[in-house]
Design an enzyme around this catalytic site. Structure first.
Site, PDB file in Angstrom:
ATOM      1  N   SER A 118      42.951  79.006  -3.380  1.00  0.00           N
ATOM      2  CA  SER A 118      44.291  79.586  -3.439  1.00  0.00           C
ATOM      3  C   SER A 118      45.055  79.066  -4.643  1.00  0.00           C
ATOM      4  CB  SER A 118      45.063  79.237  -2.164  1.00  0.00           C
ATOM      5  OG  SER A 118      46.432  79.554  -2.279  1.00  0.00           O
ATOM      6  N   TYR A 132      48.396  73.818   3.851  1.00  0.00           N
ATOM      7  CA  TYR A 132      47.511  74.921   3.476  1.00  0.00           C
ATOM      8  C   TYR A 132      46.904  74.669   2.101  1.00  0.00           C
ATOM      9  CZ  TYR A 132      46.062  79.498   1.767  1.00  0.00           C
ATOM     10  OH  TYR A 132      45.340  80.536   1.214  1.00  0.00           O
TER      11      TYR A 132
END
Length: 379
Positions: free
Chosen positions: A160, A185
């Site tokens: 990501s 995350y």
């Protein structure tokens, strides 16, 4: 080929499934053709990757746990579009289920794996951190172990843009340090890259991590900005505009993302012969390990993004301006030079075209949510 869907429990169940659906010749062909595992197959990106692979003639085994992080019916609708492909089969299982994953890899000898299953969302990681450890860390370990023990030739996995965290140097480059994540995350995705490197180094397993930059498009996730904005505008509800609208995002259309994934899947990671431990490059290694940015390389102001959506919907948004969200970053921009050099990646979809295609899909998929006025203005 008649096998479509089976659910993992014990080996006897799996064996019975194959015996009931395949004759001897079909079984031979199934196990001796190239097979690709795509995890997160019912998800936004996973669905599109499965579809593209199937359209080019690959045999695809899709895996998803079909959790209720968002509307399960949307996931099932995606799967329904994959079902007609004869070379597609679906497995309902969770990456964090070690026994199920061991059985899967032992039973089906995958040639390549695309791991897109993960607990997504920066903001949700603040509310439910344990979900990110179970799916993104434990689940990814099970994928790595399966690839290691059963001879997978290449693992491509989702990272990501969130890994860049506190980095303020734009555009973000894979050659930058990414040791300061701002959310769990992001930390879990950085951990995936480190775990993959360990397996590439210890077991010579080729791995490629892809740092996605704000993916959008048809069949997208309902928790993403474009989806939320569209729903709110059509229902005359305010949209939440964080950081008072002072955001720039490298919005990347789903077709461009999928093209990049397929190209990297075909381009098996190799060691970088110029890599040196005296001046280590964070984006490559002496092991068969790579990470790439996969974005549009053209950041857009959030307010311009909203304006483009308003134009497609034919109405103005009611805007609620709010401070920067915890764990979020003001701007993102992908340096995709390395991906362009290695696999000739070139994003082609403008934000205007991408939003137009999303809105067309949204109107078709959610016709009852579009007001009478909206229908009259867009017959």
């Amino acid at each position: 080929m008649s096998i479509k869907c089976f659910y993992y429990g014990v080996s006897k169940q799996l064996e019975d499934t194959f015996q009931a659906t395949l004759n001897l010749a079909e079984t031979y062909n199934w196990f001796h053709a190239m097979k690709i595992l795509v995890t997160g197959a019912a998800g936004f990106i996973g669905f599109h990757v499965c579809k593209r692979l199937l359209e080019r003639g690959e045999r695809v085994i899709g895996l998803d746990n079909l959790n209720n992080y968002y509307d399960v019916s949307l996931k099932l609708s995606r799967l329904a579009l994959l079902e007609p492909f004869e070379e597609f089969s679906f497995i309902k299982a969770d990456l964090s289920d070690r026994a199920a994953m061991e059985e899967l890899f032992a039973t089906v000898e995958f040639d390549r794996v695309v791991n897109l299953a993960a607990q997504a969302g920066v903001r949700y990681s603040i509310q439910n951190p344990h979900a990110y450890i179970e799916s993104n860390i434990v689940g990814f370990l099970n994928i790595l172990e399966g690839c290691r023990h059963y001879g997978v030739k290449h693992l491509v996995y989702a990272s990501s843009s969130s890994v860049y965290g506190a980095n303020e140097t734009l555009p973000f480059s894979v050659h930058d340090n990414v040791d300061h994540p701002l959310s769990l995350y992001a930390a879990s995705k950085k951990a995936n890259e480190l775990m993959a490197h360990t397996y590439s180094n210890l077991y010579n397993l080729p791995t490629t991590g892809l740092r996605f930059f704000t993916v959008y498009g048809p069949w997208g996730r309902p928790d993403m900005a474009l989806f939320l904005f569209t729903d709110a505008i059509l229902n005359n509800k305010p949209i939440k505009v964080f950081n008072y609208g002072k955001h720039r995002r490298d919005f990347t259309f789903i077709d461009d993302i999928v093209e990049g994934i397929i190209r990297t899947l075909d381009h098996v990671a190799e060691p970088n012969p110029e890599w040196s431990g005296l001046k280590p490059d964070p984006g490559s290694s002496k092991a068969p390990w790579r990470v790439y940015n996969i974005g549009n390389n053209s950041p857009v102001e959030l307010m311009d993004y909203i304006e483009a959506l308003e134009g497609q919907l034919g109405r103005s948004a009611i805007k609620e301006f709010l401070p920067l969200q915890p764990g979020d970053v003001p701007d993102t921009c992908a340096d995709v030079d390395q991906l362009m050099e290695d696999v000739h990646y070139k994003p082609e979809t403008t934000v205007q075209e991408g939003i137009k295609r999303f809105v067309a899909w949204y109107r078709e998929y959610y016709p009852t949510q579009v007001s009478d006025a909206e229908r009259k203005s867009h017959p």
